[in-house]
Design a protein around this motif. Structure first.
Motif, PDB file in Angstrom:
ATOM      1  N   LEU A   1       0.779  -1.158   0.087  1.00  0.00           N
ATOM      2  CA  LEU A   1      -0.066  -0.126   0.035  1.00  0.00           C
ATOM      3  C   LEU A   1       0.793   1.313   0.046  1.00  0.00           C
ATOM      4  O   LEU A   1       2.032   1.130   0.294  1.00  0.00           O
ATOM      5  N   ASN A   2       0.402   2.590  -0.272  1.00  0.00           N
ATOM      6  CA  ASN A   2       0.961   3.860  -0.193  1.00  0.00           C
ATOM      7  C   ASN A   2       2.152   3.623  -1.277  1.00  0.00           C
ATOM      8  O   ASN A   2       3.126   4.173  -0.883  1.00  0.00           O
ATOM      9  N   THR A   3       2.187   2.969  -2.069  1.00  0.00           N
ATOM     10  CA  THR A   3       3.141   2.822  -3.084  1.00  0.00           C
ATOM     11  C   THR A   3       3.150   3.022  -4.554  1.00  0.00           C
ATOM     12  O   THR A   3       2.028   2.755  -5.003  1.00  0.00           O
ATOM     13  N   SER A   4       3.801   3.836  -5.107  1.00  0.00           N
ATOM     14  CA  SER A   4       3.478   4.556  -6.391  1.00  0.00           C
ATOM     15  C   SER A   4       4.514   3.777  -7.396  1.00  0.00           C
ATOM     16  O   SER A   4       5.754   3.514  -6.978  1.00  0.00           O
ATOM     17  N   VAL A   5       3.960   3.471  -8.364  1.00  0.00           N
ATOM     18  CA  VAL A   5       4.959   2.863  -9.598  1.00  0.00           C
ATOM     19  C   VAL A   5       5.490   4.096 -10.125  1.00  0.00           C
ATOM     20  O   VAL A   5       4.873   4.977 -10.770  1.00  0.00           O
ATOM     21  N   THR A   6       7.073   4.064 -10.302  1.00  0.00           N
ATOM     22  CA  THR A   6       7.671   5.249 -10.960  1.00  0.00           C
ATOM     23  C   THR A   6       8.294   4.565 -12.178  1.00  0.00           C
ATOM     24  O   THR A   6       8.898   5.389 -12.693  1.00  0.00           O
ATOM     25  N   GLY A   7       8.176   3.307 -12.492  1.00  0.00           N
ATOM     26  CA  GLY A   7       8.564   2.862 -13.644  1.00  0.00           C
ATOM     27  C   GLY A   7       8.316   1.379 -14.091  1.00  0.00           C
ATOM     28  O   GLY A   7       8.216   0.711 -13.190  1.00  0.00           O
ATOM     29  N   VAL A   8       8.230   1.223 -15.247  1.00  0.00           N
ATOM     30  CA  VAL A   8       7.914  -0.118 -15.618  1.00  0.00           C
ATOM     31  C   VAL A   8       8.833  -0.648 -17.012  1.00  0.00           C
ATOM     32  O   VAL A   8       8.841   0.206 -17.807  1.00  0.00           O
ATOM     33  N   ASP A   9       9.641  -1.551 -16.906  1.00  0.00           N
ATOM     34  CA  ASP A   9      10.502  -1.894 -18.021  1.00  0.00           C
ATOM     35  C   ASP A   9      10.485  -3.230 -18.043  1.00  0.00           C
ATOM     36  O   ASP A   9       9.528  -4.249 -17.625  1.00  0.00           O
ATOM     37  N   GLU A  10      11.185  -3.954 -19.049  1.00  0.00           N
ATOM     38  CA  GLU A  10      11.335  -5.314 -19.579  1.00  0.00           C
ATOM     39  C   GLU A  10      11.321  -6.185 -18.429  1.00  0.00           C
ATOM     40  O   GLU A  10      11.078  -7.126 -18.327  1.00  0.00           O
ATOM     41  N   GLN A  11      12.196  -5.790 -17.274  1.00  0.00           N
ATOM     42  CA  GLN A  11      12.392  -6.572 -16.235  1.00  0.00           C
ATOM     43  C   GLN A  11      11.762  -6.514 -14.940  1.00  0.00           C
ATOM     44  O   GLN A  11      12.027  -7.473 -14.530  1.00  0.00           O
ATOM     45  N   GLY A  12      11.085  -5.555 -14.815  1.00  0.00           N
ATOM     46  CA  GLY A  12      10.272  -5.331 -13.574  1.00  0.00           C
ATOM     47  C   GLY A  12       9.778  -4.324 -13.455  1.00  0.00           C
ATOM     48  O   GLY A  12       9.533  -3.312 -14.531  1.00  0.00           O
TER      49      GLY A  12
END
Lengths: 426, 426
Positions: free
Chosen positions: B231-242
């Protein structure tokens, strides 16, 4: 873990799965390699292409099929190389060693030296093929509904099936059926019952390998569905606009289905085996590859003669029998037994023609019409992969039989290239 | 043929179909335009993505849905332009005139200004999306089965779902379920029950818009399925590895599903209407577009406030109510009646969590666990598109409930780009 002989099976079709299952109690480790995750009941694939069944009705993950077989495992991957000398194959860039190899990778379409025709006339071997053909058939009606040009509308409502074997006959009958029955009430501007379905066959009759009087009866039944049959006619060109026939005839058509010829899979092409011009591999009487006692070919990919000197046909029962025979040869060899020749038991042929008609032959018995169709339903449901598939398919057929409705008239995406996901444009 | 008012509906989702059906007896000609041929029961789409249902179970051709409605026709095509001034829209390069327009084109995923994340974290809005997510989930296990590197195997068996709304909760629960139950016996080298499923939510709880104590119960039920909730966690990047979380955390994962945000369809973007920053269109209380009495927006694409001043949520019941309201406004206007404001009737919220648990709220009643799941089953089956869908889905659910087996674990092609048909390479 064990030092048991490793049996590697390339292909999870009828031949490969039959071989794997027949090895269930043998003291061997079985690995089935396939580049798709499912075993497919190919005899009903035309019903997926013509929107009567969904893919899941006629396919089952290979892992599930072999779930309870403790000595079998499954590898999902493409075979890159068969190294007969070192007894190993390359899959997913790694090498897998084998003691026994069964090559059962099947066949794909052959365009008689014209691979450029494929784009305009897809064949029917995989679920991907079936969904693409379904998309083309349904989109042709959609575009016709919208089209204001009479010639183009006629072209959109013309369907050409090339090849008068069982697949061609079944596809042509099924297209005629959905046009006449299922789709008729869905459209406002076009009359789908006016769709033209043309079956083109190079020989002098459809279902030419079936015994008399079945070819003639198939001809009659197809005609009664409104299918135009063009015999002794060879296709000399396929392009975006239609099909070229012989020297100077042409059919303008937006939807062409190819059911005319096959060639062996390229799996094993680098192994140095003899191959026929169509890519299939001739085998010894015991189905082993000449010069390679530990390597067998089974199913459509094998060229083998029946007891009567004619080639064993590329049908599911023959593939299953070959798979079992190869398994028996391996089990026998482990016990030091002598090899025996493969004997094909021909239990007959059948093909459906439209909604409730078929032709069937088994020994001296020749059936046609509704009785043959009942026999066809019974046998096909009986041999479906799992009990669940049998129940679901029976329900769907009963449903569509009563209501003239077919359950799978979906097109995921209207353009062939849009499969990768949502387009950001709308 | 007639000079009856022409009602054009863009979108065959819940809003569009409800509007069309509500106009059945009205003296108007209805045309539904959609770029897909099917109406989709989106609340169950996650079950297609997680291989519990097949596409045909939750979708129906729009033509079939409107088959018996004599005043309705269907156009399959993409809307290129909405010309509010001339009262016409451009579809398939042609112009269609309207007297009344209902824009109900829905929403698509929003990546908060990072469209490059989509490739690695597909969202779930269409059947194509669902099949792609299914392919990724099943292929991750296949690759893990084959993988010899421990870190990479761990990455392959880690599934990240971004967004703790209903879709995210349902997808995470369903992935945990198939890993624990359905797939467990299929693999030999990996233990699928060890798969890691992480649900990432930016807010302080999952299902944040649901009334207490449901968010907390959902949390408990997800945890008992083994889902890790961050919770309270924002996604700051998505790439091929994770996935990159916050400033310095990272989860290595081969399969990321996006359920975090939506933006309005671009349909109507060129019409000069006011649009919110997320692309959705604010409407008057009667759902008409400000300044355009004859143009309405309905469904997820509309921004409209409920009686309590909070925005009407983007759920199927709200879309259906909006569709009916717009139809009533048009019928009323034809009779010279005054417009009335749209009133959203909130009948409650529900979400499933895994195989036989759910949470549900309707008025003062809050349910969780098995009872909520039974309510969920009942309501979802009841609202399925056709009687056939209802029967088939009930049978499939019963089947998988008894046998822990799921019927749709198929991947057509193992590579995303191979959808165009058979590759000639093998």
């Amino acid at each position: 873990m064990t030092a048991r002989p490793r049996v590697l099976i390339i292909g999870g079709g009828f031949a490969g799965i039959s071989a794997a299952k027949a090895l269930k109690r043998a003291p061997v480790d079985v690995t089935v390699v396939d580049r798709r995750n499912h075993h497919l009941f190919q005899p009903l694939l035309y019903q997926v292409a013509t929107a009567a069944l969904a893919p899941a009705d006629i396919a089952e993950p290979i892992r599930t099929v072999l779930r309870k077989q403790a000595n079998a495992k499954v590898v999902l991957g493409s075979v890159q190389s068969v190294d007969a000398g070192h007894k190993r194959i390359q899959v997913n860039d790694a090498w897998l060693d084998f003691d026994w190899l069964i090559i059962a990778a099947g066949v794909r379409h052959s365009y008689f030296g014209h691979p450029e025709w494929e784009e305009h006339a897809p064949g029917l071997k995989t679920i991907g093929d079936a969904l693409e053909i379904r998309r083309r058939i349904l989109m042709a009606f959609e575009k016709a509904e919208w089209c204001e040009d009479a010639d183009e509308r006629q072209r959109l409502m013309t369907f050409v099936v090339v090849g008068g074997g069982a697949t061609g006959v079944e596809v042509a009958g099924a297209i005629a059926d959905i046009a006449r029955l299922t789709l008729a009430k869905d459209f406002r501007n076009i009359d789908t019952t006016k769709a033209r379905v043309v079956l083109v066959e190079g020989g002098s009759q459809v279902l030419g390998v079936y015994p008399a009087p079945l070819p003639e009866r198939a001809n009659t039944q197809l005609s009664s569905l409104g299918v135009e049959i063009q015999l002794n006619t060879s296709v000399t060109g396929v392009d975006e606009q239609g099909v070229q026939l012989g020297e100077d005839k042409r059919i303008e058509s937006a939807t062409v289905v190819w059911a005319a010829g096959v060639q062996g899979s390229s799996v094993g092409a680098d192994a140095g085996f003899e191959r026929h011009r169509n890519g299939r591999i001739p085998v010894n009487a015991d189905l082993s590859v000449p010069g390679h006692d530990h390597i067998f070919v089974a199913g459509d990919q094998a060229v083998v003669m029946g007891a009567d000197g004619t080639p064993v046909p590329g049908v599911a029962p023959a593939a299953m029998q070959m798979g079992k025979h190869v398994a028996a040869m391996i089990i026998g060899s482990l016990k030091g037994k002598k090899r025996t020749p493969f004997r094909y038991t021909d239990r007959g042929q059948m093909a459906t023609i439209g909604r409730a008609r078929a032709i069937a032959a088994t020994g001296p018995l020749k059936l046609s019409g509704f009785v043959a169709w009942l026999a066809w339903v019974f046998i096909h449901v009986l041999f479906l992969i799992t009990f669940r598939n049998r129940v679901v398919v029976m329900l769907k057929w009963a449903w569509s039989w009563v209501l003239f409705d077919s359950s799978s008239r979906l097109v995921w995406e209207t353009e062939p290239s849009a499969h990768e996901g949502e387009q950001p444009s709308s």
